[in-house]
Design a protein around this motif. Structure first.
Motif, short mmCIF file in Angstrom:
data_model
loop_
_atom_site.label_atom_id
_atom_site.label_comp_id
_atom_site.label_asym_id
_atom_site.label_seq_id
_atom_site.Cartn_x
_atom_site.Cartn_y
_atom_site.Cartn_z
N CYS A 1 0.84 -1.24 -0.10
CA CYS A 1 -0.05 0.22 -0.04
C CYS A 1 0.84 1.04 -0.07
O CYS A 1 2.22 0.96 -0.25
CB CYS A 1 -1.05 0.00 1.31
N ILE B 1 1.30 5.14 2.20
CA ILE B 1 0.84 6.12 3.24
C ILE B 1 1.46 7.41 2.85
O ILE B 1 2.57 7.50 2.58
CB ILE B 1 1.10 5.79 4.67
N THR C 1 -9.39 3.53 0.07
CA THR C 1 -8.71 4.75 0.58
C THR C 1 -9.35 5.04 1.89
O THR C 1 -10.52 5.10 1.95
CB THR C 1 -8.75 5.79 -0.37
N HIS D 1 -4.26 6.92 3.18
CA HIS D 1 -3.81 5.49 2.81
C HIS D 1 -4.42 4.87 1.91
O HIS D 1 -5.84 4.71 1.62
CB HIS D 1 -4.02 4.62 4.43
N ARG E 1 -4.83 1.41 -0.46
CA ARG E 1 -4.54 0.09 0.03
C ARG E 1 -4.56 -0.71 -1.27
O ARG E 1 -5.42 -0.60 -2.28
CB ARG E 1 -5.97 -0.41 0.75
N HIS F 1 -7.94 1.11 5.66
CA HIS F 1 -7.41 1.77 6.75
C HIS F 1 -7.98 2.88 6.83
O HIS F 1 -8.49 3.44 6.07
CB HIS F 1 -5.89 1.73 6.34
N PRO F 2 -7.73 3.73 7.95
CA PRO F 2 -6.98 3.17 9.25
C PRO F 2 -7.91 2.36 10.20
O PRO F 2 -8.99 1.73 10.03
CB PRO F 2 -6.83 4.62 10.09
N MET G 1 -2.21 3.15 10.63
CA MET G 1 -1.99 2.92 9.36
C MET G 1 -0.96 1.99 9.16
O MET G 1 0.11 2.20 9.65
CB MET G 1 -2.04 4.16 8.31
N HIS G 2 -0.84 1.13 8.06
CA HIS G 2 0.18 0.14 7.95
C HIS G 2 0.60 -0.14 6.35
O HIS G 2 -0.35 -0.13 5.47
CB HIS G 2 -0.09 -1.08 8.64
N ASN G 3 1.77 -0.08 6.13
CA ASN G 3 2.05 -0.52 5.04
C ASN G 3 3.04 -1.74 4.96
O ASN G 3 4.18 -1.70 5.57
CB ASN G 3 3.14 0.96 4.44
N SER H 1 -3.12 -5.99 9.70
CA SER H 1 -3.07 -4.47 10.08
C SER H 1 -4.11 -4.59 11.33
O SER H 1 -3.80 -3.60 12.32
CB SER H 1 -3.44 -3.61 8.92
N SER I 1 5.38 6.33 2.78
CA SER I 1 5.88 4.97 3.36
C SER I 1 6.59 4.36 2.33
O SER I 1 7.39 3.44 2.41
CB SER I 1 4.61 4.23 3.62
#
Length: 222
Positions: free
Chosen positions: A2, A4, A28, A63, A65, A77-78, A98-100, A129, A177
């Motif tokens: 993804c 961020i 998103t 974010h 995705r 996300h988030p 949020m995670h990548n 996540s 990210s």
């Protein structure tokens, strides 16, 4: 994977946002602050992204995705960082995540945590996540430091943002990210409805249909 983008003191370029959305088309989400609390909204389209980018107060983050685990729109996300990690389309919380990246051991980790603590995990769909947000909300945010190879952004009250993981590209005004979206990563088109995707053949110049048996569980392209 993804991407961020955290807009700290400068608005993101419109064409950049379009490129991120095109390269990561599976949902998103946005984080913004209101009265010191982090708020969020999931599954927004590019039109709304562009409008929010014009009006939100700094800091805010998007974010974009690309599905590796779980296709449910609620898994956009988030995520709320709490012992329940509620799945909602919009709201606010003391902390948001949020995670990548892709954390392959998330399900075993949640199972082990549940067995050792005798705590049943919350209901609903899961992803790696959401597992991070649940563990951080249950144990504490320091657990995020142990997730090597993951890029994580934690948004807390009073506009406190903590970044975890290496490989971020930090500018004075905007952080990313990754910047893979600058040159499209995938010569592929997916059709999740039929769990099929098309792969571009650079020799013949055509698209070949292929079927994916994983139904979204794991990335097709990594």
């Amino acid at each position: 994977m993804c991407v961020i983008t955290i807009c700290k003191s400068k608005r993101e370029d419109t064409e950049n946002l379009k490129a991120m959305a095109t390269d990561n088309p599976d949902g998103t989400g946005v984080i913004y602050y209101k009265d010191g609390m982090p708020h969020y909204k999931k599954n927004i389209d590019i039109k709304e992204v562009l409008e929010l980018n014009k009006t939100l107060e700094f800091p805010y983050a998007f974010h974009f995705r690309f599905v590796t685990v779980g296709k449910n729109k609620l898994l956009t996300h988030p995520y709320e960082v709490s012992p329940k990690s509620e799945l909602r389309m919009e709201g606010s919380a003391e902390a948001l995540l949020m995670h990548n990246g892709h954390w392959g051991a998330w399900d075993d980790t949640i199972l082990n945590y549940s067995v050792t603590t005798n705590k049943e995990p919350p209901g609903g769909d899961w992803s790696d996540s959401r597992a991070m947000a649940y563990l951080a909300g249950s144990i504490g945010p320091n657990v995020l430091k142990m997730l090597t190879g993951q890029k994580i952004a934690l948004f807390k009250r009073d506009k406190k943002i903590t970044i975890y993981g290496s490989g971020w590209e930090h500018g004075k005004e905007i952080s990313y990210s990754n910047k893979n979206w600058e040159t499209p990563r995938y010569n592929s088109q997916r059709d999740w409805k039929n769990y099929q995707y098309k792969e571009y053949n650079t020799q013949t110049g055509g698209w070949a249909e292929r079927r994916d048996s994983s139904e979204g569980q794991g990335s097709l392209y990594e």
